[in-house]
Design an enzyme around this catalytic site. Structure first.
Site, PDB file in Angstrom:
ATOM      1  N   LYS A 199      11.303   6.632 -24.279  1.00  0.00           N
ATOM      2  CA  LYS A 199      12.069   6.394 -23.043  1.00  0.00           C
ATOM      3  C   LYS A 199      12.850   5.065 -23.096  1.00  0.00           C
ATOM      4  O   LYS A 199      12.551   4.190 -23.932  1.00  0.00           O
ATOM      5  CB  LYS A 199      11.105   6.405 -21.858  1.00  0.00           C
ATOM      6  CG  LYS A 199      10.439   7.763 -21.630  1.00  0.00           C
ATOM      7  CD  LYS A 199       9.560   7.746 -20.379  1.00  0.00           C
ATOM      8  CE  LYS A 199       8.963   9.113 -20.110  1.00  0.00           C
ATOM      9  NZ  LYS A 199       8.164   9.139 -18.841  1.00  0.00           N
ATOM     10  N   TYR A 215      13.936  17.125 -15.837  1.00  0.00           N
ATOM     11  CA  TYR A 215      12.747  16.898 -15.011  1.00  0.00           C
ATOM     12  C   TYR A 215      12.749  17.736 -13.732  1.00  0.00           C
ATOM     13  O   TYR A 215      12.098  17.369 -12.746  1.00  0.00           O
ATOM     14  CB  TYR A 215      12.635  15.413 -14.666  1.00  0.00           C
ATOM     15  CG  TYR A 215      12.001  14.566 -15.758  1.00  0.00           C
ATOM     16  CD1 TYR A 215      10.659  14.741 -16.120  1.00  0.00           C
ATOM     17  CD2 TYR A 215      12.721  13.577 -16.419  1.00  0.00           C
ATOM     18  CE1 TYR A 215      10.067  13.959 -17.103  1.00  0.00           C
ATOM     19  CE2 TYR A 215      12.131  12.789 -17.410  1.00  0.00           C
ATOM     20  CZ  TYR A 215      10.806  12.989 -17.738  1.00  0.00           C
ATOM     21  OH  TYR A 215      10.205  12.211 -18.708  1.00  0.00           O
ATOM     22  N   ASN A 217       6.752   4.341 -18.638  1.00  0.00           N
ATOM     23  CA  ASN A 217       5.566   4.550 -19.475  1.00  0.00           C
ATOM     24  C   ASN A 217       5.905   4.975 -20.908  1.00  0.00           C
ATOM     25  O   ASN A 217       5.100   5.596 -21.588  1.00  0.00           O
ATOM     26  CB  ASN A 217       4.584   5.504 -18.791  1.00  0.00           C
ATOM     27  CG  ASN A 217       5.184   6.866 -18.514  1.00  0.00           C
ATOM     28  OD1 ASN A 217       6.308   7.146 -18.913  1.00  0.00           O
ATOM     29  ND2 ASN A 217       4.439   7.710 -17.834  1.00  0.00           N
TER      30      ASN A 217
HETATM   31  P1  DAT Z   1       3.510  12.816 -17.970  1.00  0.00           P
HETATM   32  O1  DAT Z   1       4.748  12.053 -18.397  1.00  0.00           O
HETATM   33  O2  DAT Z   1       2.247  12.110 -18.401  1.00  0.00           O
HETATM   34  O3  DAT Z   1       3.545  14.259 -18.382  1.00  0.00           O
HETATM   35  P2  DAT Z   1       4.098  13.729 -15.275  1.00  0.00           P
HETATM   36  O4  DAT Z   1       4.648  14.974 -15.902  1.00  0.00           O
HETATM   37  O5  DAT Z   1       3.085  13.906 -14.192  1.00  0.00           O
HETATM   38  O6  DAT Z   1       3.455  12.766 -16.375  1.00  0.00           O
HETATM   39  O7  DAT Z   1       5.287  12.859 -14.673  1.00  0.00           O
HETATM   40  C1  DAT Z   1       6.508  12.741 -15.375  1.00  0.00           C
HETATM   41  C2  DAT Z   1       6.971  11.316 -15.307  1.00  0.00           C
HETATM   42  O8  DAT Z   1       7.257  10.964 -13.958  1.00  0.00           O
HETATM   43  C3  DAT Z   1       5.943  10.257 -15.764  1.00  0.00           C
HETATM   44  O9  DAT Z   1       5.919  10.097 -17.146  1.00  0.00           O
HETATM   45  C4  DAT Z   1       6.445   9.035 -15.057  1.00  0.00           C
HETATM   46  C5  DAT Z   1       6.929   9.580 -13.727  1.00  0.00           C
HETATM   47  N1  DAT Z   1       5.872   9.497 -12.703  1.00  0.00           N
HETATM   48  C6  DAT Z   1       4.799  10.312 -12.554  1.00  0.00           C
HETATM   49  N2  DAT Z   1       4.034   9.951 -11.520  1.00  0.00           N
HETATM   50  C7  DAT Z   1       4.642   8.862 -10.989  1.00  0.00           C
HETATM   51  C8  DAT Z   1       4.350   8.006  -9.894  1.00  0.00           C
HETATM   52  N3  DAT Z   1       3.269   8.199  -9.127  1.00  0.00           N
HETATM   53  N4  DAT Z   1       5.211   6.977  -9.641  1.00  0.00           N
HETATM   54  C9  DAT Z   1       6.319   6.781 -10.399  1.00  0.00           C
HETATM   55  N5  DAT Z   1       6.650   7.550 -11.440  1.00  0.00           N
HETATM   56  C10 DAT Z   1       5.827   8.575 -11.741  1.00  0.00           C
END
Ligand code: DAT
Ligand code: MG
Length: 140
Positions: A11, A51, A114
């Site tokens: 990222k 997304y 992240n």
């Molecule tokens: P992952 O990337 O571990 O698959 P995810 O699919 O639940 O996680 O979410 C996609 C992305 O969205 C994640 O990498 C970062 C962002 N994200 C998720 N939860 C968040 C939150 N509570 N606050 C801010 N960004 C968030």
């Protein structure tokens, strides 16, 4: 367990800090092979499409903003159990909950910044690979 392919993304928060090589090495050291790779600065529209599954989540705007804020490195990874293995090496979404030695524990700045994305299932891996790569770009 079969040889799988998964979609990975380094990222903008990580490319900005010059971590492309360090993160790719962690993937390779775990036995995953990079069989396609490209650097891309995605548009807001591309980030929204990629997304789309999160479009109703409260963090969607912030997510699209951060993903289009700089270059990413998109990759296809191949290896034994690649989808689950990549998720394991990445660590938990929130770096404060990620295990020691994982990419997110080592490099992530916050839950939003992240450092890496990885597909979470065979179906999403296929869709995400096809979203960014043509078959001719993938050399396994
Ligand atoms: P992952 O990337 O571990 O698959 P995810 O699919 O639940 O996680 O979410 C996609 C992305 O969205 C994640 O990498 C970062 C962002 N994200 C998720 N939860 C968040 C939150 N509570 N606050 C801010 N960004 C968030
Ligand atoms: Mg996810």
């Amino acid at each position: 367990m079969a040889i799988e392919r998964t979609f990975s993304m380094i990222k903008p928060d990580a490319t900005r800090r010059n971590l492309t090589g360090a993160i790719t090495k962690m993937l390779e050291d775990a036995g995953l092979q990079v069989i396609a790779s490209r650097r891309v600065w995605m548009s807001r529209r591309e980030a929204e499409g990629f997304y789309a599954v999160h479009k109703d989540r409260p963090f969607f705007g912030e997510l699209v903003e951060s993903m289009s804020a700089g270059p990413t490195v998109i990759q296809v990874l191949q290896g034994e159990n690649a989808i689950a293995k990549n998720r394991e090496i990445m660590g938990a979404t929130n770096p404060t909950q990620a295990a020691e030695g994982t990419i997110r524990k080592t490099h992530a700045l916050s839950i939003g910044e992240n450092s890496v994305h990885g597909s979470d299932a065979p179906e999403t891996a296929a869709v995400e690979i096809a979203y960014w790569f043509s078959e001719t770009e993938i050399v396994g």
